[in-house]
Scaffold this active site. Structure first.
Site, PDB file in Angstrom:
ATOM      1  N   TYR A 125      50.532  59.654  54.663  1.00  0.00           N
ATOM      2  CA  TYR A 125      49.529  60.024  55.801  1.00  0.00           C
ATOM      3  C   TYR A 125      49.778  59.553  57.109  1.00  0.00           C
ATOM      4  O   TYR A 125      48.868  59.891  57.968  1.00  0.00           O
ATOM      5  CB  TYR A 125      48.131  59.526  55.224  1.00  0.00           C
ATOM      6  CG  TYR A 125      47.599  60.207  54.006  1.00  0.00           C
ATOM      7  CD1 TYR A 125      48.331  60.826  53.071  1.00  0.00           C
ATOM      8  CD2 TYR A 125      46.081  60.180  53.934  1.00  0.00           C
ATOM      9  CE1 TYR A 125      47.507  61.531  52.125  1.00  0.00           C
ATOM     10  CE2 TYR A 125      45.537  60.837  52.989  1.00  0.00           C
ATOM     11  CZ  TYR A 125      46.423  61.610  52.086  1.00  0.00           C
ATOM     12  OH  TYR A 125      45.577  62.104  51.095  1.00  0.00           O
ATOM     13  N   LYS A 177      55.430  56.852  41.827  1.00  0.00           N
ATOM     14  CA  LYS A 177      56.248  57.884  41.249  1.00  0.00           C
ATOM     15  C   LYS A 177      57.690  57.572  41.686  1.00  0.00           C
ATOM     16  O   LYS A 177      58.439  58.586  42.327  1.00  0.00           O
ATOM     17  CB  LYS A 177      55.601  59.378  42.261  1.00  0.00           C
ATOM     18  CG  LYS A 177      56.324  60.461  41.686  1.00  0.00           C
ATOM     19  CD  LYS A 177      55.839  61.066  40.402  1.00  0.00           C
ATOM     20  CE  LYS A 177      56.441  62.326  39.878  1.00  0.00           C
ATOM     21  NZ  LYS A 177      56.065  62.604  38.500  1.00  0.00           N
ATOM     22  N   ASP A 212      51.439  60.672  37.566  1.00  0.00           N
ATOM     23  CA  ASP A 212      50.708  61.994  36.798  1.00  0.00           C
ATOM     24  C   ASP A 212      50.340  61.491  35.359  1.00  0.00           C
ATOM     25  O   ASP A 212      49.184  61.898  34.805  1.00  0.00           O
ATOM     26  CB  ASP A 212      51.870  63.052  36.583  1.00  0.00           C
ATOM     27  CG  ASP A 212      53.501  62.574  36.608  1.00  0.00           C
ATOM     28  OD1 ASP A 212      53.638  61.281  36.750  1.00  0.00           O
ATOM     29  OD2 ASP A 212      54.229  63.364  36.197  1.00  0.00           O
ATOM     30  N   ASP A 236      44.176  58.375  47.324  1.00  0.00           N
ATOM     31  CA  ASP A 236      43.214  59.292  47.559  1.00  0.00           C
ATOM     32  C   ASP A 236      42.759  60.180  46.339  1.00  0.00           C
ATOM     33  O   ASP A 236      41.572  60.342  46.222  1.00  0.00           O
ATOM     34  CB  ASP A 236      43.804  60.134  48.899  1.00  0.00           C
ATOM     35  CG  ASP A 236      42.669  61.254  49.541  1.00  0.00           C
ATOM     36  OD1 ASP A 236      41.547  61.036  49.167  1.00  0.00           O
ATOM     37  OD2 ASP A 236      42.989  61.653  50.695  1.00  0.00           O
TER      38      ASP A 236
END
Ligand code: NAD
Length: 343
Positions: A125, A177, A212, A236
């Site tokens: 971001y 991740k 995930d 988010d």
């Protein structure tokens, strides 16, 4: 008389002014100690001062170090950079605390009580993005750079563990991740594991999960989680998912916390599809105001507000359309005020 507390108030765009007005009515009924300095931002900032984040708004927050904020519209694709992201950067609001608790029972998921702690300043971001032109296509290639720092990871992980321990939570889950983004989110996982060994082992449980799989597990069995801490983009996305477990975005508050400033808001955006129609659920912003009361050491008032919201929704059965009811934003606020005044 209780000590007065100066605070900046940003009504925001879309449904912002409607839900802010409803929240102020509730705070007035509670005799909350805030002295408001009303300022503009987002589209309203452009209209008022030609800037989505006017200097006067920044100056006000610099002074008060405390704000309640309605949602701000950000154009998708091109256009100006998000004023929300800029505010978080300007005041170094590194922790985004997003609690999700079932208030209206009998939904698809019951008895949810989770907290998402989202890193608020780093990751993907930071806005280092650009296009590369090939032949006559100016957007032939799009590139983005993510940055996570050891110091930034330490700040947010420490915040998550300290918050979890202070509020009697049992477990912190590190969401990452690191199998694919081995450096960008590997540093987050590695830092969390180091800090757990150094400081938190024996005081609270910790585990880690790939983002995930976390999304799937949250839908199959959300009760296995307690506090989730993660990097900016994943936080988010997962905080909207978690809002969906407790009745939708109308029920999800957020607090942006820094070392010396804090901004309270709903997780949701400006909802242009229902703006100006008196349909918006003000609960998320009211719950954010309750977090703001906790933050200024008025948990007594925060608890009264939360209890009154609970009773209005579940005893008086006054609910807005997103919760299957027919009350307008104003009618909900009115019912809430009689709960606050009459118990
Ligand atoms: P949104 O959160 O505004 O709306 C998503 C859906 O949820 C819509 O159908 C909307 O009607 C519904 N919804 C949201 N809040 C509700 C409420 N209080 N009561 C009832 N229904 C509600 O998301 P979006 O449409 O993707 O974004 C609209 C704008 O908001 C965009 O410009 C986006 O950048 C901005 N945004 C701002 C913030 C913020 O200020 N913190 C956060 C997210 C999005």
């Amino acid at each position: 008389m209780s000590k007065r507390i100066p605070a900046t108030l940003i009504a925001g765009d879309g449904i912002g002014p409607e839900i802010v007005e409803a929240t102020l009515v509730a705070l007035d009924a509670l005799a909350a100690p805030f002295d408001w300095d009303a300022q503009a931002a987002g589209l309203a900032g452009i209209q008022a001062a030609g800037d989505p984040l006017p200097q006067a708004t920044l100056a006000s927050i610099r002074k008060t170090r405390l704000a309640l904020k309605g949602p701000l519209e950000t154009p998708s694709g091109g256009g100006y950079r998000s004023s929300n992201v800029r505010l978080r950067e300007e005041f170094q609001l590194y922790a985004n605390l997003r609690p999700a608790r079932t208030i209206v029972p009998g939904g698809r998921f019951d008895k949810i009580d989770l907290v998402v702690v989202r890193e608020n300043l780093e990751g993907l971001y930071i806005g280092h993005e650009h296009y590369v032109q090939i032949d006559d296509d100016p957007h032939a290639v799009a590139m983005a750079t993510g940055i996570n720092t050891r110091a930034g990871c330490r700040h947010i992980i420490e915040y998550a563990f300290e918050h979890a321990i202070a509020t009697g939570r049992k477990k912190v889950t590190i969401v990452h991740k690191a199998n694919i983004m081995k450096a960008l989110t590997g540093i987050f996982k590695e830092t969390a594991e180091q800090m757990y060994e150094e400081k938190y082992k024996g005081r609270i449980a910790m585990d880690s999960v790939i983002v995930d799989a976390c999304a799937m597990k949250l839908v199959l069995n959300p009760w296995q989680f307690d506090v989730l801490v993660t990097t900016n983009l994943f936080g988010d996305i997962l905080s909207d998912l978690v809002a969906g477990l407790v009745g939708g975005l109308g029920m999800a508050p957020g607090a942006n916390i820094g070392r010396d400033a804090a901004i309270f808001e709903a997780v949701h955006g400006s909802a242009p599809d229902i703006a100006g129609q008196g349909k918006a659920n003000p609960t998320a912003l009211m719950l954010a105001a309750a977090l703001m009361l906790d933050h200024v050491q008025r948990k007594d008032l925060g608890d009264r507000l939360r209890n009154a919201i609970d009773a209005t929704l579940n005893v008086d059965m006054v609910r807005t359309g997103d919760l299957g009811g027919s009350a307008s934003t104003g009618a909900f606020a009115k019912a809430l005020v009689s709960r606050i005044k009459n118990g």
